[in-house]
Design a protein around this motif. Structure first.
Motif, PDB file in Angstrom:
ATOM      1  N   PRO A   1       0.805  -1.234   0.000  1.00 52.57           N
ATOM      2  CA  PRO A   1       0.000   0.000   0.000  1.00 52.57           C
ATOM      3  C   PRO A   1       0.831   1.274   0.000  1.00 52.57           C
ATOM      4  CG  PRO A   1      -0.251  -1.185   2.079  1.00 52.57           C
ATOM      5  CD  PRO A   1       0.527  -2.070   1.168  1.00 52.57           C
ATOM      6  N   ASP A   2       2.040   1.248   0.539  1.00 52.59           N
ATOM      7  CA  ASP A   2       2.877   2.450   0.509  1.00 52.59           C
ATOM      8  C   ASP A   2       3.294   2.788  -0.920  1.00 52.59           C
ATOM      9  OD1 ASP A   2       4.408   0.068   0.607  1.00 52.59           O
ATOM     10  OD2 ASP A   2       6.159   1.132   1.352  1.00 52.59           O
ATOM     11  N   ARG A   3       3.502   1.789  -1.737  1.00 47.99           N
ATOM     12  CA  ARG A   3       3.852   2.020  -3.135  1.00 47.99           C
ATOM     13  C   ARG A   3       2.641   2.533  -3.918  1.00 47.99           C
ATOM     14  NH1 ARG A   3       8.258  -2.612  -4.830  1.00 47.99           N
ATOM     15  NH2 ARG A   3       9.753  -2.043  -3.197  1.00 47.99           N
ATOM     16  N   ILE A   4       1.478   1.997  -3.623  1.00 47.10           N
ATOM     17  CA  ILE A   4       0.241   2.479  -4.265  1.00 47.10           C
ATOM     18  C   ILE A   4       0.060   3.965  -3.941  1.00 47.10           C
ATOM     19  CG2 ILE A   4      -2.269   2.241  -4.392  1.00 47.10           C
ATOM     20  CD1 ILE A   4      -0.942  -0.246  -5.466  1.00 47.10           C
ATOM     21  N   GLU A   5       0.273   4.322  -2.698  1.00 49.93           N
ATOM     22  CA  GLU A   5       0.138   5.724  -2.282  1.00 49.93           C
ATOM     23  C   GLU A   5       1.172   6.597  -2.985  1.00 49.93           C
ATOM     24  OE1 GLU A   5      -1.518   8.991  -0.709  1.00 49.93           O
ATOM     25  OE2 GLU A   5      -2.347   6.970  -0.691  1.00 49.93           O
ATOM     26  N   ALA A   6       2.376   6.094  -3.163  1.00 50.31           N
ATOM     27  CA  ALA A   6       3.408   6.842  -3.880  1.00 50.31           C
ATOM     28  C   ALA A   6       3.000   7.072  -5.335  1.00 50.31           C
ATOM     29  CB  ALA A   6       4.736   6.094  -3.803  1.00 50.31           C
ATOM     30  N   LEU A   7       2.364   6.078  -5.941  1.00 50.74           N
ATOM     31  CA  LEU A   7       1.873   6.247  -7.310  1.00 50.74           C
ATOM     32  C   LEU A   7       0.801   7.335  -7.369  1.00 50.74           C
ATOM     33  CD1 LEU A   7       1.610   2.510  -8.407  1.00 50.74           C
ATOM     34  CD2 LEU A   7       3.293   4.198  -9.195  1.00 50.74           C
ATOM     35  N   ARG A   8      -0.119   7.299  -6.419  1.00 49.68           N
ATOM     36  CA  ARG A   8      -1.165   8.340  -6.371  1.00 49.68           C
ATOM     37  C   ARG A   8      -0.545   9.731  -6.262  1.00 49.68           C
ATOM     38  NH1 ARG A   8      -4.151   4.752  -2.500  1.00 49.68           N
ATOM     39  NH2 ARG A   8      -5.865   3.884  -3.703  1.00 49.68           N
ATOM     40  N   GLY A   9       0.403   9.875  -5.355  1.00 51.88           N
ATOM     41  CA  GLY A   9       1.049  11.164  -5.155  1.00 51.88           C
ATOM     42  C   GLY A   9       1.765  11.650  -6.408  1.00 51.88           C
ATOM     43  N   THR A  10       2.437  10.752  -7.092  1.00 48.85           N
ATOM     44  CA  THR A  10       3.145  11.108  -8.318  1.00 48.85           C
ATOM     45  C   THR A  10       2.166  11.561  -9.390  1.00 48.85           C
ATOM     46  OG1 THR A  10       4.958   9.599  -7.818  1.00 48.85           O
ATOM     47  CG2 THR A  10       4.683  10.221 -10.121  1.00 48.85           C
ATOM     48  N   ILE A  11       1.072  10.842  -9.545  1.00 50.35           N
ATOM     49  CA  ILE A  11       0.073  11.218 -10.546  1.00 50.35           C
ATOM     50  C   ILE A  11      -0.568  12.560 -10.190  1.00 50.35           C
ATOM     51  CG2 ILE A  11      -2.129  10.582 -11.616  1.00 50.35           C
ATOM     52  CD1 ILE A  11      -1.242   7.606 -11.134  1.00 50.35           C
ATOM     53  N   GLU A  12      -0.855  12.776  -8.918  1.00 47.71           N
ATOM     54  CA  GLU A  12      -1.415  14.063  -8.489  1.00 47.71           C
ATOM     55  C   GLU A  12      -0.471  15.211  -8.820  1.00 47.71           C
ATOM     56  OE1 GLU A  12      -4.317  13.132  -4.714  1.00 47.71           O
ATOM     57  OE2 GLU A  12      -2.159  13.229  -4.333  1.00 47.71           O
ATOM     58  N   ARG A  13       0.809  15.018  -8.560  1.00 48.60           N
ATOM     59  CA  ARG A  13       1.788  16.066  -8.864  1.00 48.60           C
ATOM     60  C   ARG A  13       1.852  16.329 -10.365  1.00 48.60           C
ATOM     61  NH1 ARG A  13       4.076  13.406  -4.727  1.00 48.60           N
ATOM     62  NH2 ARG A  13       5.475  12.134  -6.003  1.00 48.60           N
ATOM     63  N   ARG A  14       1.808  15.271 -11.156  1.00 49.73           N
ATOM     64  CA  ARG A  14       1.809  15.435 -12.617  1.00 49.73           C
ATOM     65  C   ARG A  14       0.568  16.203 -13.067  1.00 49.73           C
ATOM     66  NH1 ARG A  14       3.940   9.607 -14.982  1.00 49.73           N
ATOM     67  NH2 ARG A  14       6.088   9.816 -14.223  1.00 49.73           N
ATOM     68  N   GLN A  15      -0.590  15.847 -12.506  1.00 47.09           N
ATOM     69  CA  GLN A  15      -1.824  16.537 -12.872  1.00 47.09           C
ATOM     70  C   GLN A  15      -1.778  18.010 -12.469  1.00 47.09           C
ATOM     71  OE1 GLN A  15      -4.797  14.051 -10.949  1.00 47.09           O
ATOM     72  NE2 GLN A  15      -5.092  12.834 -12.801  1.00 47.09           N
ATOM     73  N   GLY A  16      -1.019  18.310 -11.432  1.00 44.15           N
ATOM     74  CA  GLY A  16      -0.860  19.682 -10.962  1.00 44.15           C
ATOM     75  C   GLY A  16       0.200  20.452 -11.729  1.00 44.15           C
ATOM     76  N   GLY A  17       0.822  19.817 -12.704  1.00 41.15           N
ATOM     77  CA  GLY A  17       1.806  20.495 -13.541  1.00 41.15           C
ATOM     78  C   GLY A  17       3.238  20.350 -13.099  1.00 41.15           C
ATOM     79  N   GLU A  18       3.469  19.608 -12.030  1.00 44.54           N
ATOM     80  CA  GLU A  18       4.844  19.390 -11.584  1.00 44.54           C
ATOM     81  C   GLU A  18       5.500  18.317 -12.462  1.00 44.54           C
ATOM     82  OE1 GLU A  18       5.341  18.760  -7.358  1.00 44.54           O
ATOM     83  OE2 GLU A  18       3.483  19.855  -6.970  1.00 44.54           O
ATOM     84  N   THR A  19       6.800  18.407 -12.591  1.00 44.75           N
ATOM     85  CA  THR A  19       7.539  17.393 -13.339  1.00 44.75           C
ATOM     86  C   THR A  19       8.341  16.541 -12.367  1.00 44.75           C
ATOM     87  OG1 THR A  19       9.394  18.922 -13.666  1.00 44.75           O
ATOM     88  CG2 THR A  19       7.723  18.813 -15.403  1.00 44.75           C
TER      89      THR A  19
END
Length: 82
Positions: free
Chosen positions: A63-81
């Motif tokens: 689950p910690d890796r799943i959460e890391a994936l969510r966070g990465t996708i959220e940052r991408r959606q927010g325009g972060e690279t």
């Protein structure tokens, strides 16, 4: 077919790179989306089974890796690279 992943967790496991994991999924023909409620959807219909198995083995039951994936996708959606 898309598969919802709903686990939640704390910190990322040592040595796991969520950006690299997402790239690996896309490289084998998969896709991903983060829906409302932070529900993670993985598109895997066109992925070869042998390649998909090795990619998915890195996150199933972690689950910690799943959460890391969510966070990465959220940052991408927010325009972060990455």
């Amino acid at each position: 077919m898309a598969t919802p992943i709903q686990e939640a967790g704390a910190s990322t496991s040592f040595g796991f790179d969520p950006s690299a994991w997402l790239s690996a999924l896309v490289a084998i023909g998969g896709g991903y989306a983060l829906a409302s409620g932070r529900k993670l959807w993985l598109g895997v219909q066109d992925c070869p089974a042998d390649e998909l198995t090795s990619v998915m083995a890195q996150i199933i039951g972690k689950p910690d890796r799943i959460e890391a994936l969510r966070g990465t996708i959220e940052r991408r959606q927010g325009g972060e690279t990455d």
